[in-house]
Structures are given as structure tokens and as C-alpha cells.
Scaffold this active site. Structure first.
Site, mmCIF file in Angstrom:
data_model
loop_
_atom_site.group_PDB
_atom_site.id
_atom_site.type_symbol
_atom_site.label_atom_id
_atom_site.label_comp_id
_atom_site.label_asym_id
_atom_site.label_seq_id
_atom_site.Cartn_x
_atom_site.Cartn_y
_atom_site.Cartn_z
ATOM 1 N N SER A 25 0.802 -1.219 0.000
ATOM 2 C CA SER A 25 0.000 0.000 0.000
ATOM 3 C C SER A 25 0.837 1.273 0.000
ATOM 4 C CB SER A 25 -0.941 0.006 1.209
ATOM 5 O OG SER A 25 -0.212 -0.127 2.420
ATOM 6 N N GLY A 62 -1.797 -4.337 1.031
ATOM 7 C CA GLY A 62 -1.905 -5.532 1.854
ATOM 8 C C GLY A 62 -0.961 -6.644 1.485
ATOM 9 N N ASN A 91 3.879 -5.438 5.779
ATOM 10 C CA ASN A 91 2.713 -6.216 6.200
ATOM 11 C C ASN A 91 3.117 -7.521 6.873
ATOM 12 O OD1 ASN A 91 0.470 -4.523 5.356
ATOM 13 N ND2 ASN A 91 1.171 -4.916 3.277
ATOM 14 N N ASP A 172 -4.853 6.600 9.979
ATOM 15 C CA ASP A 172 -4.439 5.285 10.476
ATOM 16 C C ASP A 172 -3.029 5.294 11.054
ATOM 17 O OD1 ASP A 172 -2.808 5.390 8.220
ATOM 18 O OD2 ASP A 172 -3.873 3.819 7.126
ATOM 19 N N HIS A 175 -0.035 5.263 6.768
ATOM 20 C CA HIS A 175 0.134 5.620 5.359
ATOM 21 C C HIS A 175 0.373 7.124 5.208
ATOM 22 C CE1 HIS A 175 -2.121 1.802 5.215
ATOM 23 N NE2 HIS A 175 -1.313 1.567 4.195
#
Length: 199
Positions: A25, A62, A91, A172, A175
Site C-alpha cells: 500500500s 496488503g 505487512n 491510520d 500511510h
């Protein structure tokens, strides 16, 4: 979250060489407008300074190193890249996966890319110590170890220069926002440009 995106490419007419980005991502423009991420910005830089290169972005939000390794052979066959940028591993850490497996997967991706005739750039990441200081330290070491053993170039830390500034991240906390993407691009560019100049 698994949000596959279409491959993004920018090239001057007749461009003969491909820079293939295989990432997650952080490279897939998660949560920001298309065209504002560091990969499209890198494509624009290439068009200005190295018009014989183009960017192909195959990043998937992801994705893990295992997923990247599974996808890579078909990408190498399809795109026949001159340079492969491997931006994977975050991840794996967020899920607490085996770092031995992460290292093995990154090493296998580097070797397959080199065997296909591409130069390789490993993009390093770090995680906060709340994941466990030993785990975080070991994770950080995976990327330079793979780069060193496989004779690949290295971006020590993709988020260098922005990681400590919460205002440069989305809600979040993971990012980067659009305004941070030029810094990410510059972090990658410093390590990438010498590979573009290699015969």
C-alpha cells in the site's frame, strides 16, 4: 486490507527499459488521489531525466513478501524489467510473521530478478518498538542483509524524514499523506539513479 490496483505506467514513446515496482500500500497510493503517490512522481522524474526508462507499478495494498514472490515470475516474464524495486515486508511485520520467512522471500525475489537480468533495489522499512524491541530491530536488519548478500542497492528507510511527523500521515498512522510523497520519491531516487546509469 487487500485492494488490488491496476498497474500504472508512464513512458516516453519508444521507451525501451522498465523499472518494475513490486510493493504494498505504501507504493499503491492507498488513501490518496491517483497520480500523487511516490511511484507516479518517480515516473515523472524518469520522463524528464531518463526518458528511455518507464515505470510499471504492480503494487497491491496488503501484499506480503510471500505474495510478491508468488507474483514475481509472471511480472518478470511480462515486463522484462531492467530494474526491479522491491518495496515489501511491512505487512509481514504488522502481522507478526516469521522474519526468517520474510528474509527468505526477499532474497528469493532479488535472486529471481537478478537471474532475469534486472538490477535490484531493496526498499527498507522500520516498525515501532511497541512490536517488541528485538523483533523491530531484527526486522530493520532484514533489508540491508538481503541487499548486501544479493548485491542489490538499498533504500535504508522509505519513510526517512517523515516518520516522526504525525501530520504527514493519514488517520491510520501508517500511510503517508499526499504531501509526504515527494520525500518518499527522493528517498528512492537517491538509490535508484545509479542503477539507471549502469550499462
Amino acid at each position: 486490507m487487500w485492494l488490488p490496483i491496476r498497474a500504472w505506467a508512464a513512458a516516453a514513446p519508444g521507451a525501451a527499459k522498465t523499472v518494475l515496482v513490486v510493493g504494498d500500500s505504501l507504493s499503491a497510493e492507498y488513501g490518496i488521489a491517483r497520480g500523487t503517490g511516490w511511484v507516479p512522481l518517480l515516473g515523472a522524474r524518469l520522463a524528464q531525466r531518463y526518458p528511455n526508462y518507464r515505470i510499471v507499478n504492480t503494487s497491491i495494498s496488503g501484499d506480503t513478501t510471500r505474495g510478491g514472490l508468488a507474483r514475481l515470475p509472471a511480472l518478470l516474464t511480462r515486463d522484462q524489467p531492467a530494474v526491479v524495486v522491491l518495496e515489501l515486508g511491512a505487512n509481514d511485520a504488522l502481522r507478526g510473521l516469521s522474519l526468517d520467512a520474510t528474509e527468505q522471500n526477499l532474497r528469493a525475489m532479488a535472486r529471481r530478478s537478478l537471474h532475469a537480468g534486472a538490477r535490484v533495489l531493496i526498499v527498507g522499512m522500520q516498525i515501532p518498538p511497541n512490536y517488541g524491541r528485538d523483533y523491530a530491530q531484527r526486522f530493520m536488519q532484514v533489508f540491508p542483509e538481503v541487499a548486501r548478500s544479493e548485491h542489490a542497492a538499498l533504500v535504508p528507510f522509505l519513510l526517512e524524514g517523515i516518520a516522526a511527523d504525525r501530520s504527514l500521515f493519514q488517520a491510520d498512522g501508517l500511510h503517508p499523506v499526499a504531501s509526504a510523497q515527494p520525500r518518499l520519491m527522493e528517498n528512492v531516487w537517491r538509490a535508484l539513479e545509479p542503477l539507471l546509469q549502469t550499462p
